[in-house]
Design a protein around this motif. Structure first.
Motif, PDB file in Angstrom:
ATOM      1  N   SER A  37       0.841  -1.200   0.000  1.00 30.40           N
ATOM      2  CA  SER A  37       0.000   0.000   0.000  1.00 30.40           C
ATOM      3  C   SER A  37       0.873   1.244   0.000  1.00 30.40           C
ATOM      4  CB  SER A  37      -0.877  -0.005   1.258  1.00 30.40           C
ATOM      5  OG  SER A  37      -1.238   1.315   1.586  1.00 30.40           O
ATOM      6  N   THR A  38       0.489   2.230  -0.794  1.00 27.44           N
ATOM      7  CA  THR A  38       1.310   3.447  -0.879  1.00 27.44           C
ATOM      8  C   THR A  38       0.887   4.491   0.145  1.00 27.44           C
ATOM      9  OG1 THR A  38      -0.179   4.319  -2.560  1.00 27.44           O
ATOM     10  CG2 THR A  38       1.758   3.122  -3.337  1.00 27.44           C
ATOM     11  N   LYS A  39      -0.108   4.166   0.955  1.00 24.71           N
ATOM     12  CA  LYS A  39      -0.592   5.159   1.924  1.00 24.71           C
ATOM     13  C   LYS A  39       0.456   5.417   3.007  1.00 24.71           C
ATOM     14  CE  LYS A  39      -5.506   4.191   1.572  1.00 24.71           C
ATOM     15  NZ  LYS A  39      -6.428   3.152   2.030  1.00 24.71           N
ATOM     16  N   VAL A  40       0.616   6.681   3.334  1.00 24.55           N
ATOM     17  CA  VAL A  40       1.599   7.054   4.351  1.00 24.55           C
ATOM     18  C   VAL A  40       1.328   6.329   5.659  1.00 24.55           C
ATOM     19  CG1 VAL A  40       2.355   8.938   5.831  1.00 24.55           C
ATOM     20  CG2 VAL A  40       2.182   9.304   3.372  1.00 24.55           C
ATOM     21  N   GLU A  41       0.039   6.268   6.069  1.00 27.38           N
ATOM     22  CA  GLU A  41      -0.241   5.667   7.383  1.00 27.38           C
ATOM     23  C   GLU A  41       0.071   4.165   7.391  1.00 27.38           C
ATOM     24  OE1 GLU A  41      -2.214   7.498   5.536  1.00 27.38           O
ATOM     25  OE2 GLU A  41      -4.257   6.711   5.377  1.00 27.38           O
ATOM     26  N   ASP A  42      -0.123   3.517   6.229  1.00 25.87           N
ATOM     27  CA  ASP A  42       0.214   2.091   6.174  1.00 25.87           C
ATOM     28  C   ASP A  42       1.719   1.882   6.272  1.00 25.87           C
ATOM     29  OD1 ASP A  42      -2.418   1.464   5.983  1.00 25.87           O
ATOM     30  OD2 ASP A  42      -2.433   1.289   3.788  1.00 25.87           O
ATOM     31  N   GLN A  43       2.444   2.771   5.612  1.00 28.12           N
ATOM     32  CA  GLN A  43       3.895   2.642   5.696  1.00 28.12           C
ATOM     33  C   GLN A  43       4.372   2.960   7.108  1.00 28.12           C
ATOM     34  OE1 GLN A  43       6.280   5.332   3.331  1.00 28.12           O
ATOM     35  NE2 GLN A  43       8.035   3.944   3.306  1.00 28.12           N
TER      36      GLN A  43
END
Lengths: 1142, 323
Positions: A37-43
């Motif tokens: 996932s490219t989402k900041v929160e996922d990273q």
């Protein structure tokens, strides 16, 4: 997929696997792409941090994309180069890469302002603000960009330096950093060839290395050479340089002038990094400032972009020229597969800033430029802080006086670096006045050193002060740092030579190295005389770094000392020093002086004797060889030294076809020697010197001798040659009564003498190896090592039949041969009736395979497959620092390489070859071929290291061609013996290596390199008399074989040989441990303690009972001791693991 | 017999097929012009002044200019050799010339060796004899031999369409003052190299553009520096050089209108051409790792139509300027 890539289907995974997997292809489509996932929160959710630390996002797309490198300016703005174009601009695409300036205007720890300073760049790989603008590495050029009208955008662009190579876009000019002396430091990588016209003349750097550039004087110089991808560089408090390497594997490297590291083209000698077997890094920074907890301060941060983590190292002085570098627990890691930390810098608030390249795949050497999984859109800057601690205050430099700036200036820490940088841009006379004033108030030598560095930065070096520190400071680090300050302008300072003359005798080797480095800058006649003294009078023998520095100046300044030597005068303090210089420069000028001293017994110490023997072997004339031979016959000489001398004579005969004068037949007398080395060299020499009387004893030794003696006798016979030898060998090879290994060796030797009859003989004899096919491997290798011999074997096999087992061995050898012997492959196939099989997978098959790995692969089972002796993975590859060095270290292969790449590399090893692991194919004028890696090279010889790690010295005069082969040293078809589930497990294991979890190598100091005891008849009953202590004895006929710990540091009992003792099965492992001065060493041992027995030497170590983990303290005198650990199998003990505690 | 001597004999025999230097210089419709040299030529591509002067100096239409300069290069081809010896650099240059089939070639070398007296400036074995012979004399001899050999090689590679090879002496060095190094002596050395080039031109029947003399010669240029470090010319420097260049060809650009748009377009075209003839990642595209990623080499010729399109625009702008 390559149509010509073939494998061989013999109980192989190939067909079965592909057929079975094919059914699942349709379903596999969705699960193929392992794109996180490219989402900041996922990273962000994936970060693992130490207690007390916190991570927050400082900036992300759309404020910036694809950050490559970053540096701060003194106003607290972060300059970042970003490259969506990487790895390769496409036709129609503009040069659109950017310099972005990020700013946190409200001090909340996140950037709120982003300015595109420039957006017309082509894969920019470094940015360094300064001099009112920014220096940018822009492919072939270093350019300077400036905003002249104050709108925040660059409107002035000029080329500062040009001529950097672009042969590989992850090797481009990179890693800009201001040094404390006001120069720009910059690096380039292995494939880059730079040709630069400077106001000081042409400068070229072919291959990796580090430059420094002085903006005021426009002087650019090469500082050191080598390293594969030196993507990190930081200075310590004393201004010394440390580098990381993104593809080498030696962790932190100590960079000093003229040092040469791995991969520098044509280097006859290199020095090593401080952490062999460590992961590969991009970036380097020193943790500093008040905000950083004390226990971390001064440590080095090295981003391991493959492993999604940032490693931490602690340097300490170990009394050598370089340092001890100890890996500590990681600062941060992330389970998110696209987290790619590639730069780390301390920030103005004392927090740590991390550039995250953000990409599920990295680089482009092995993954296609246009691979769809390559991310071109994202990029992040993370900030790590310690919320329980106050942040650092950013000074307002514009309000500070020159004296205040000077007092703050230094190489480490945001404030110190920016202060020296600000000072550099002030008016020069006020700046130096400020430095002088601060100097008068300085309280420590370290402060004084920083001020001397600042004086360089403002263009007015305080050389006298540097000289005083270099000779009188009580701190060796300061003395070395002060010499480094003198180094840059050494030739302009009249006292340089006198200072260096004193410093070569300094008690600390690092200071001596710097004295030698200063001498190397000087034009005077006696620089080498002084430099050689740096090797004398040390408590320990000189370490390799210091020795390298001295060796290097002997070569570079040879024109100075060769002049008196050519007039018959030794300019040095002793003949041994002269010999040292001659060997360094590979000259025979001065032979008379050295041989005269030799004759008078001047070289009788073992080290001196070895030195003179080596020199005579390489450079001595016939009279020198004669003198050496006479010495070898001296009956008073110990056997080890005699064998050294004989080896030198053999070397001269092989490489230079030179032999001593007179009757040499007495050498056959040494064939009676009990000493293995003496026998071996005498056997070879008897052959090389054509001593007919040796034939009979050599033949006998070959037939009756054991192991090494038999092999040595064969080498001698082969060298002796002649019809008699051929007859003897062919008879022996045809004799079914002889052991298989012996027959194989006979043919192998025969190939070198008479390839055509040897080929006919081989075709006849090879079927006899049906039950022992591995024994035939050497025969194939022998034919493959010469082009004409390969053709003879091909012809001989056309009418022959081979058992399948032998043919498979032949195919494996032939298909990994650098010469690509297609005709021989076809002949072996036909002779063995083997159907060729396509090893390449179609895209659909590959997708199915990837899905199988993801869904069904078991990495734990896969590790056991990896460790199988028959696969030989460990022979060539290491994981961390344990394992072979032939192939790439796999420590973080899973975190860096996509699964399809792993599968492909396993099935078709030659398709993608890691940089630095290409095979060089050298063809000699006689048709012999040698494939491997160049270990070293000089003007007269090349040393090549083959897949087995053997080094061969080749005379350059005999080399016909030298080319890079497209064939991998890894044989295809290694995995053919695997079942499909085993193959899937193996790939899964590899794909987990380096990722967060069970298969990430930790810096915990487990004992990882062991030997295990093979079953031995003695143990069964003797245990009843002596107990388990019998395992700890160094009993002469015990056989111990190497055994490496698993990735988690443990020894799996199931994989250890079962050693029987009174009805119980034991696994027995031993290793060496070093007890410190205190005589005590604490160990932690995991494993059911009731089944464990531990011995130090032969003394039993008491182990507390009824525990799963125990701590024991070893007590003995300081130094090396043997540690033996045995575990009882079958009562629940699965694995043993031993850790060194501090 | 030295290569120089051989070359002179060869050149004299070719003199009838090439333009004699006495005749006035001309460009013809559709001419292909190659610029060959080291840092001075390579950096000219960023400024476009010389190219603009060449395009606007005559009535010739559809002239294309290709900058084949390479920083730090020597007459032996050092910079162009990538992983191999200079020999491979010479072969690369000959290949580039062979592909372009130029009708006119301008060659400019000499700054590097003049700056490097006493130092090693080429990796060519035998370029300069081993030992301590990196003095001015042996440097000049090596330079002349290498230069002749290179001219031979590119003349052969260019094919039958080649009308003229023009030799250009490098512009002088400037003595800007500390902390930059004193260039007075180097500039005198450069004068010797300029003379050597002049001799080569005379002997071979080549036209020679003597930038060294016309830009100030041994006196250097100091009042208003035209270089940023004593060696490498700035935008203003190249602008002046372009004027001298055109004058040396017997042209006057007094009648020409505003050329800035044209010049900007040539710079844009040069950038594209750079990706065409000196692409990054050569190791993977064409060299020893091409079996891994050589498939991407197919992209490189895709620059050709893009360059052609820009050259159409350049021609339009040129016509406007000349009208």
């Amino acid at each position: 997929m390559r149509p010509n890539s073939v494998g061989y289907n013999f109980h192989s995974i190939g067909y079965n696997l592909v057929v079975c997997l094919f059914a699942t292809v349709a379903m596999a489509q969705n699960g193929l792409r392992d794109i996180p996932s490219t989402k900041v929160e996922d990273q962000k959710a994936g970060f693992v941090l130490p207690e007390g630390a916190e991570i927050n996002l400082y900036a992300a797309e759309p404020m910036l994309t694809k950050p490559v490198h970053m540096n701060w300016d003194s106003q607290g703005r972060l300059w970042v180069v970003s490259s969506p174009l990487y790895p390769h601009i496409a036709p129609g695409q503009g040069e659109i890469d950017q310099v972005v300036v990020l700013e946190d205007t409200d001090g909340d720890g996140a950037a709120d302002k982003s300015t595109v300073f420039a957006e017309n760049l082509h894969i920019p790989t470094a940015v360094l603000p300064g001099d009112g603008g920014a220096y940018v590495a822009n492919s072939t050029d270093m350019i300077f960009l400036k905003d002249t009208d104050g709108d925040g955008k660059s409107d002035h662009r000029e080329v500062v330096l040009s001529g950097f190579g672009t042969e590989d876009t992850h090797h481009l000019l990179h890693t800009f950093r201001w040094g404390p002396e006001g120069m720009i430091w910059m690096n380039q990588s292995i494939y880059i060839h730079t040709h630069m016209e400077t106001p000081y003349g042409i400068r070229r750097l072919l291959g990796g290395g580090m430059w420094h550039y002085h903006p005021e004087s426009h002087r650019a110089e090469v500082y050191m050479k080598g390293l594969v991808n030196p993507w990190g560089h930081a200075f310590d408090e004393y201004g010394q340089s440390f580098l990381t390497d993104g593809a080498g594997r030696e962790g932190i490297n100590y960079g000093y002038p003229r040092s040469v590291y791995v991969s520098s083209p044509g280097a006859p000698r290199i020095v090593k990094g401080l952490n062999p077997g460590q992961p590969k890094h991009c970036g380097l920074e020193v943790l500093s400032g008040g905000h950083i907890p004390e226990e971390y301060r001064g440590h080095l941060l090295a981003p391991d972009f493959r492993g999604h983590r940032i490693n931490r190292f602690q340097l300490s002085d170990n009394g050598s020229t370089a340092y001890a570098s100890d890996q500590q627990a990681d600062l941060v890691s992330n389970t998110h597969r696209a987290f790619r930390p590639i730069d780390v810098k301390m920030g103005p608030d004392g927090a740590i800033y991390v550039a995250d390249w953000y990409n599920p795949i990295i680089q482009h050497g092995e993954v296609d430029f246009r691979d769809e999984r390559r991310d071109h859109e994202h990029g992040r800057i993370w900030r790590i802080s310690f919320p329980g601690r106050p942040l650092d205050e950013k000074p307002d430099f514009s309000k500070m006086s020159e004296t205040e700036l000077a007092a703050m200036a230094g190489p480490v820490g945001w404030n110190a670096q920016m202060a020296s940088h600000e000072l550099r841009q002030r008016d020069a006379s006020s700046a130096i006045a400020g430095v002088r004033q601060a100097l008068s108030a300085a309280e420590s030598d370290l402060d004084r050193l920083h001020l001397v560095q600042a004086s360089l930065a403002v263009g007015q070096p305080l050389a006298d002060e540097a000289a005083a520190l270099a000779t009188a400071s009580e701190s060796a680090d300061v003395r070395a740092g002060a010499l480094r300050c003198l180094y840059y302008h050494a030739a302009d300072y009249p006292q340089s030579q006198a200072v260096a003359a004193q410093a070569v005798a300094d008690p600390h080797p690092r200071v001596r190295q710097w004295a030698v480095s200063v001498l190397a800058q000087l034009p005077y006649a006696d620089t080498v005389q002084l430099a050689l003294r740096a090797l004398e009078g040390l408590e320990q023998p000189a370490d390799d770094y210091l020795d390298f520095a001295v060796w290097s100046i002997c070569r570079e300044h040879q024109h100075k000392w060769l002049t008196p030597v050519s007039l018959g005068e030794n300019p040095f303090d002793s003949p041994a020093q002269l010999l040292y210089a001659m060997r360094a420069a590979k000259t025979s000028e001065g032979s008379d002086l050295v041989l005269d001293a030799f004759a008078k017994g001047g070289f009788d110490a073992p080290a001196d004797l070895a030195a003179i023997a080596d020199w005579v072997a390489r450079s001595g004339d016939r009279s020198a060889l004669t003198q050496l031979y006479q010495k070898a016959q001296d009956s008073a000489l110990p056997a080890a030294q005699r064998s050294t001398l004989l080896a030198a004579l053999a070397n001269a005969a092989q490489l230079r076809k030179l032999r001593p004068e007179g009757d040499l037949s007495a050498v056959a007398g040494f064939l009676k020697s009990e000493d293995a080395g003496t026998f071996q060299q005498a056997a070879l020499l008897s052959g090389l010197w054509q001593i007919a009387a040796a034939r009979e004893p050599l033949q006998q030794a070959f037939v009756k001798g054991q192991g090494g003696r038999s092999v040595a006798a064969l080498d001698g016979l082969r060298a002796l040659g002649g019809d008699a030898a051929g007859q003897f060998l062919s008879q022996l090879a045809s004799d079914a009564g002889q052991p298989a290994g012996q027959r194989a060796r006979a043919i192998t030797a025969y190939v070198k003498m008479a390839p055509a009859p040897a080929a006919r003989l081989a075709a006849k004899v090879l079927p006899a190896f049906e039950q022992t096919p591995q024994a035939s491997a050497g025969i194939f290798s022998a034919f493959l090592s010469n082009k004409a011999a390969t053709t003879h074997l091909t012809n001989a096999l056309k009418a022959a039949t081979l058992p399948e087992s032998v043919a498979l061995v032949g195919l494996q050898k032939a298909s990994s041969a650098a010469t690509k012997p297609d005709a021989l492959l076809a002949a072996i196939q036909k002779a063995g009736s083997i159907q060729p099989m396509k090893m390449a997978l179609s895209p659909e098959e590959m997708q199915a395979m990837m899905q199988a790995v993801a869904e069904r692969g078991d990495p734990h089972r896969g590790e056991a497959v990896y460790r199988k002796a028959s696969l030989q993975c460990q022979v060539c590859h290491a994981i961390g620092d344990v394992g072979g060095i032939i192939g790439p270290d796999l420590v973080s292969i899973g975190a860096s390489a996509p699964v399809d790449y792993l599968i492909e590399s396993m099935l078709e090893p030659s398709k993608k070859i890691k940089e630095g692991y290409h095979t060089t194919l050298i063809t000699m004028k006689n048709g012999d071929t040698h494939a491997g890696a160049i270990a070293s090279e000089d003007k007269s010889e090349i040393v090549i290291r083959d897949a087995a790690g053997n080094e061969t010295r080749l005379a350059k005069s005999q080399v016909k061609t030298n080319q890079i082969s497209p064939v991998s040293l890894m044989p295809p078809g290694l995995t053919m013996q695997l079942r499909q589930d085993e193959f899937v497990d193996l790939i899964r294991f590899l794909s987990e290596l380096g990722k967060e979890g069970d298969f990430k190598t930790t810096p915990v100091p487990y004992l990882r390199k062991w030997q295990v005891l093979q079953p031995h008849e003695r143990t069964r009953d003797a245990i009843g008399h002596y107990g388990e202590r019998i395992f700890a004895e160094d009993f002469p006929s015990y056989q111990w074989t190497p055994f490496l710990a698993s990735v988690d540091g443990s020894l799996p009992l199931a994989e250890m040989p079962k050693v029987v003792g009174r009805g119980r099965n034991y696994g027995v492992a031993r290793t060496m441990v070093t007890l410190p001065e205190s005589g005590e060493l604490k160990l932690k041992i995991d494993g059911k303690s009731n089944d464990l027995h531990v011995f130090l030497g032969e003394e039993k170590v008491e182990v507390p009972q009824d525990a799963q983990t125990v701590e024991v303290v070893l007590k003995a005198k300081p130094g090396e001791h043997r540690l033996t650990v045995c575990g009882v199998q079958g009562h629940g003990l699965q694995r043993m693991r031993v850790e060194l505690l501090d | 017999m030295s290569r120089l001597y051989l070359y002179l004999i060869l050149s004299l025999s070719l003199i009838h097929s090439l333009h004699a230097s006495e005749a006035s210089f001309e460009l013809r419709d559709g001419d292909r012009v190659a610029l060959v040299g080291a840092t001075f030529i390579e950096r000219a591509q960023h400024y476009g002044h010389i190219e603009t002067a060449l395009l606007t100096g005559s009535e010739a239409q559809d002239v294309v200019v290709r900058n084949l300069g390479w920083s730090g290069d020597s007459v032996f081809g050092d910079s162009r050799s990538y992983f191999g010896p200079p020999q491979e650099g010479r072969e690369r240059l000959a290949r580039a010339i062979g592909e372009l089939q130029p009708t006119v070639i301008f060659v400019c070398y000499g700054t590097g060796p003049a700056m490097s007296v006493g130092q090693r400036w080429t990796e060519e074995k035998g370029g300069i004899a081993q030992g301590h012979s990196h003095d001015l004399e042996s440097g000049l001899e090596a330079f002349q031999n290498g230069y002749s050999q290179m001219l031979e090689s590119i003349t052969a590679a260019a094919g039958e369409g080649l009308r003229e090879v023009v030799l250009v002496t490098p512009p002088p060095l400037e003595n800007i003052g500390a902390p930059l190094p004193d260039q007075v002596e180097n500039n005198v050395h450069l004068g010797h190299f300029a003379q050597a080039i002049q001799k080569l031109a005379d002997a071979g029947g080549h036209r020679c553009i003597d930038l060294y003399q016309s830009m100030g010669g041994q006196d250097g240029v100091v009042a208003q520096p035209l270089t940023n470090n004593g060696v490498h010319y700035t935008d203003a420097g190249y602008r002046q050089i372009a004027t001298h260049w055109a004058e040396a060809l017997g042209w006057s650009n007094d009648q020409v209108g505003d050329t800035e748009a044209l010049r900007a377009k040539t710079i844009e075209k040069n950038r594209l051409f750079f990706h065409r003839w000196r692409p990054a990642n050569e190791t993977y595209l064409f060299l020893f790792r091409k079996h891994e990623q050589g498939n991407n080499a197919k992209e490189i010729p895709m620059y050709d139509p893009l360059i052609k399109e820009l050259e159409g625009e350049i021609e339009e702008l040129r016509k406007q300027v000349r009208d």
